[in-house]
Structure formats: C-alpha cells, structure tokens
Scaffold this motif. Structure first.
Motif: not given
Length: 86
Positions: A3-4, A14-15, A40-44, A60-63
């Motif tokens: 995991e990143p 955050a996750r 899924c992770f929250l991206a900056e 998955y990365f959510l903007a």
C-alpha cells in the motif's frame, strides 16, 4: 502489492475508509464486502491522484473534486447541467 504511504510528502491525505461513516446496516460491514472502498485513498489534488494511480494501479485515488483515478482509468467528477438530458 504494498500500500502507498500516507502523508503530505506522498500526496495522500487519508484512507477513504477512515473518514467515511457508513449507515443503514453497513456500519459494521467488513472491508471485504466493499473492496473498492477498502483500496481507496484521498489525494491532495488531481495531479497527485493521477500520479499515484499510475504508481499503484491496484488502488483507487479520489481527488477533492470527485474524480477517481485507478491506473489509466478515470471515473466520477461533477455533473454538468448541459447536454440533451439536462
């Protein structure tokens, strides 16, 4: 696949599972029932989400604007009020 890491130096805030509150019977649902949520992770920002999706294609990365990146795939975002069905 590993995991990143979380933190400002990676671009991950955050996750999603750590900040999302489930209701209507899903409060205690195991992550295995919702695999996309568990990965899924929250991206900056959008740039960080896109960069991370290419580095970690299994996640998955959510903007912040609602666009979700996974590998080379993009989904979500805000709906516009234009087009034939508006």
């Amino acid at each position: 696949m590993s995991e990143p890491a979380l933190g400002p130096e990676t671009g991950i805030v955050a996750r999603l599972s750590d900040v999302l509150r489930m209701s209507n019977g899903l409060t205690h649902a195991p992550a295995e029932l919702l695999p996309r949520l568990a990965r899924c992770f929250l991206a900056e920002d959008r740039a960080a989400a896109q960069r991370l999706a290419l580095q970690y294609p299994a996640f998955y990365f959510l903007a912040p604007d609602g666009v979700c990146y996974s590998g080379y795939a993009i989904s979500g975002g805000k709906k516009t009020s234009s087009g034939p069905l508006a």
